[in-house]
Design a protein around this motif. Structure first.
Motif, short mmCIF file in Angstrom:
data_model
loop_
_atom_site.label_atom_id
_atom_site.label_comp_id
_atom_site.label_asym_id
_atom_site.label_seq_id
_atom_site.Cartn_x
_atom_site.Cartn_y
_atom_site.Cartn_z
N THR A 29 16.67 43.95 -10.51
CA THR A 29 17.35 43.18 -11.53
C THR A 29 16.72 41.80 -11.63
OG1 THR A 29 19.50 42.50 -12.36
CG2 THR A 29 19.17 42.30 -10.01
N TRP A 89 13.76 53.40 -14.59
CA TRP A 89 14.91 52.98 -15.40
C TRP A 89 15.36 51.57 -15.06
CZ3 TRP A 89 19.08 57.18 -16.74
CH2 TRP A 89 18.46 58.19 -17.49
N TYR A 90 15.29 51.22 -13.79
CA TYR A 90 15.72 49.87 -13.39
C TYR A 90 14.88 48.82 -14.13
CZ TYR A 90 17.64 52.46 -9.34
OH TYR A 90 18.28 53.34 -8.52
N LEU A 111 17.04 43.86 -21.24
CA LEU A 111 18.06 42.80 -21.27
C LEU A 111 17.50 41.40 -20.98
CD1 LEU A 111 20.90 44.78 -19.46
CD2 LEU A 111 20.50 44.58 -21.90
N PHE A 112 16.32 41.33 -20.36
CA PHE A 112 15.74 40.01 -20.06
C PHE A 112 14.41 39.77 -20.78
CE2 PHE A 112 18.61 40.39 -16.47
CZ PHE A 112 19.06 39.09 -16.32
N ARG A 126 10.38 50.98 -22.71
CA ARG A 126 11.07 50.77 -23.98
C ARG A 126 12.53 50.45 -23.67
NH1 ARG A 126 13.02 56.37 -25.16
NH2 ARG A 126 12.26 57.51 -23.37
N ILE A 153 16.46 50.56 -23.17
CA ILE A 153 17.25 51.67 -22.62
C ILE A 153 18.73 51.53 -22.96
CG2 ILE A 153 17.46 50.53 -20.33
CD1 ILE A 153 17.23 53.36 -19.12
N MET A 154 19.27 50.31 -22.92
CA MET A 154 20.69 50.11 -23.24
C MET A 154 20.88 49.76 -24.71
SD MET A 154 22.30 50.58 -20.48
CE MET A 154 22.01 50.66 -18.72
N MET A 155 20.11 48.80 -25.19
CA MET A 155 20.25 48.35 -26.57
C MET A 155 19.52 49.33 -27.50
SD MET A 155 21.93 45.73 -25.75
CE MET A 155 22.14 44.78 -27.24
N GLU A 171 15.62 48.60 -17.78
CA GLU A 171 16.83 47.82 -18.04
C GLU A 171 16.53 46.33 -18.04
OE1 GLU A 171 20.00 48.54 -15.24
OE2 GLU A 171 21.22 47.00 -16.18
N PRO A 225 19.73 40.18 -24.39
CA PRO A 225 21.12 39.73 -24.21
C PRO A 225 21.44 39.01 -22.91
CG PRO A 225 21.04 41.97 -25.04
CD PRO A 225 19.64 41.59 -24.72
N LEU A 226 20.77 39.33 -21.82
CA LEU A 226 21.20 38.69 -20.57
C LEU A 226 20.51 37.35 -20.31
CD1 LEU A 226 21.84 41.53 -17.96
CD2 LEU A 226 23.47 39.98 -18.99
#
Lengths: 157, 409
Positions: free
Chosen positions: A62, A113-114, A121-122, A133, A135-137, A117, A145-146
């Motif tokens: 993260t 995947w980590y 988000l960053f 590419r 994964i959440m958005m 993510e 977003p983060l």
């Protein structure tokens, strides 16, 4: 050379023996070890930790946005050794303009995947990632977003 | 299989696939609204006849930005967010988060609160496993099991309601202890449940364990080598069904788990049936833990003594000025948490649940990251279903027991 506060930690000494320039700092807080790793060495250090020090599991990757400090982004890796029943946290810093680091997917496939993510988000790019590419958005989403400068409320413009 | 008959983007993918690998291959779009994915998961499956050649999970449909939300709430308010991550195991998520913050605060939690937490998280494990068993059996075609499982689950939800006033989004664990004093008469309620529950597990086993159809659908299905699972981030009952004895409750005990006597069940077959056996045995072990917690429940306070963090008793607020001031300060501003970072790992019903909390010394976290078991487990789906029959996909992904809220956060 590793800082003096890491001398009592066997894993830190082993990493230092493996590559004298890899560790740039670290600490021991709340019973948890943290090693700060030079960003250019992250893949080789992770490979060493997995195959030599038995940290077979990568629990999570993260990031923390330290805006407005510079280097802005802090990448955080949590490793677990089943054999030694111990946790280890690795940290790398990257700059705000074009944040980029090498992917550790070649060491642990779970990083796939980590890291996606974190990219999503960053907005931190991972070099040599097989499938980078969002994964959440949704695809085509603008912004990350983060990041601290991304608003929590409000409509999309 | 002519692509021109049905227009749309999906058929274009099919045509592309046909162009690449000949007319035998086809792409099947499973989800995002599919009853067997238990949430909104989309699987893009490439088929050669009935054999799966490739699978690509598409997630993010339930992404709600919970990690961002943490940064604008104070520490105590954020407890309510953790319920909504894994809505089948809300108390496990409460526990992971409050333990992390308590570690940063270096708070001492009184024994009664710790034991109560153990008891309720084990009830959560039963709740989660019951939903899993019921829906998993339903997917495979054993309809009646679902009704049996939900009968017991209902009683667990009523116990939660008795404690917290809520059936699902309990938020019963707070930083510093519990939200409310344990209600009068909880012992009888829990005892009544625990006395009857082992015989209910026997009932499920009667329905399934020696059922020839069940065995036929689950034995030797969903195989994946242990090395691949470790490398792909799989945790929890999946690993234990492959013979690896890992359980955070035993390996790195938290909240007094070291004072309880229980066994971590393992199997070696590593198939869907073995995962079923592991979870059934976990239910029996959880019952044992609840029994021990109930019988040996320590007396004394149920929240920590730190007045900067824990809200004062109602009675004190009416008689002591200082208590009133602290109450006002905590409610309006929250409390400051010393700068630092912790990674707290607990064993949720699904596997390893980690809370990474970073504080910059203010009343709101700088960053909270949740390492959720479903996210790690789901990553192994492509490996697990590659080369198997399409009919086994449902059984295989069902055995992983993921929750999409937990995956997407």
């Amino acid at each position: 050379m590793i800082p003096d506060n890491l001398r009592e930690y066997a894993v830190a000494l082993a990493v230092d023996a493996f590559d004298g320039e890899a560790i740039t700092g670290g600490k021991h807080e709340f019973g948890e070890w943290t090693l700060e790793v030079a960003p250019s060495k992250i893949v080789s250090v992770c490979g060493f930790l997995k195959y030599d020090q038995k940290f077979v599991r990568l629990s999570t990757v993260t990031a923390v946005d330290r805006y407005p400090a510079e280097p802005r982004f802090e990448l955080v890796y949590h490793l677990y050794s089943i054999e030694g029943n111990q946790w280890l946290r690795l940290k790398c810093r990257t700059h705000a303009t074009d944040p980029v680091i090498e992917s550790v997917t070649s060491v642990w496939r779970s990083a796939n995947w980590y890291e996606r993510e974190v990219f999503d988000l960053f907005g931190i790019r991972f070099v040599n990632h097989p499938d980078l590419r969002r994964i959440m958005m949704p695809e085509g989403w603008e912004g990350y977003p983060l990041r601290k400068d991304y608003p929590v409320t409000g409509s999309r413009v | 299989m002519s692509g021109s008959a049905v227009p749309g983007q999906f058929m274009a993918t099919l045509e592309e696939t046909e162009a690449q690998s000949g007319p035998r291959r086809m792409v099947l779009n499973m989800g995002p609204q599919h009853p067997s994915t238990h949430g909104v998961l989309r699987l893009l499956i490439e088929l050669d006849g009935e054999i799966i050649t490739k699978c690509d999970p598409d997630i993010g449909y339930l992404h709600t930005g919970i990690e961002k939300e943490f940064e604008v709430k104070n520490y105590q308010q954020s407890v309510t967010l953790t319920d909504r991550v894994d809505y089948l195991a809300p108390l496990s998520n409460n526990l992971g988060y409050v333990l992390a913050v308590e570690k940063l605060l270096e708070l001492e939690i009184p024994p009664q609160a710790q034991w109560m937490r153990v008891m309720l998280t084990e009830l959560t494990r039963l709740n989660s496993h019951l939903v899993w068993l019921g829906t998993h059996a339903l997917d495979i075609g054993a309809m009646s099991v679902f009704l049996y499982c939900f009968r017991e689950r209902e009683e667990i939800l009523r116990i939660f309601e008795m404690f917290s006033g809520q059936r699902m989004m309990t938020s019963y664990f707070r930083i510093g202890g519990l939200a409310l004093e344990p209600p009068r008469g909880w012992q009888q309620r829990v005892k009544k449940f625990i006395d009857v529950f082992p015989s209910r597990v026997d009932e499920y086993e009667e329905l399934l364990t020696n059922n020839r159809i069940w065995i036929g659908r689950t034995r030797g299905v969903g195989l994946i080598p242990l090395e691949d699972m470790l490398d792909l981030g799989v945790t929890g009952p999946m690993l234990r069904a492959a013979g690896l004895k890992v359980d955070a409750r035993k390996d790195r005990p938290y909240s007094s788990y070291d004072k309880f006597d229980f066994v971590v069940p393992t199997r070696t077959e590593n198939d869907v049936y073995a995962r079923y056996q592991v979870r059934i045995e976990e239910m029996r072990q959880s019952t044992r833990i609840i029994q021990q917690a109930m019988e040996g429940m320590p007396s004394g306070p149920w929240k920590a003594a730190d007045q900067h963090v824990v809200l004062p008793d109602r009675e004190k607020m009416k008689t002591q000025m200082e208590a009133l001031i602290y109450h006002f300060k905590i409610v309006t501003e929250g409390f400051r948490v010393p700068a630092g970072e912790v990674y707290q790992v607990i064993e949720s019903p699904r596997g390893e649940l980690g809370y990474y909390v970073v504080s910059d010394g203010t009343a709101r976290p700088l960053r909270v990251h949740m390492r959720t078991p479903s996210f790690g487990n789901l990553q192994a789906v492509p490996k697990m279903v590659a080369g198997v029959l399409i009919a086994d996909v449902i059984a295989s992904i069902g055995s992983m027991d993921f929750v999409l809220g937990d995956t997407d956060r």
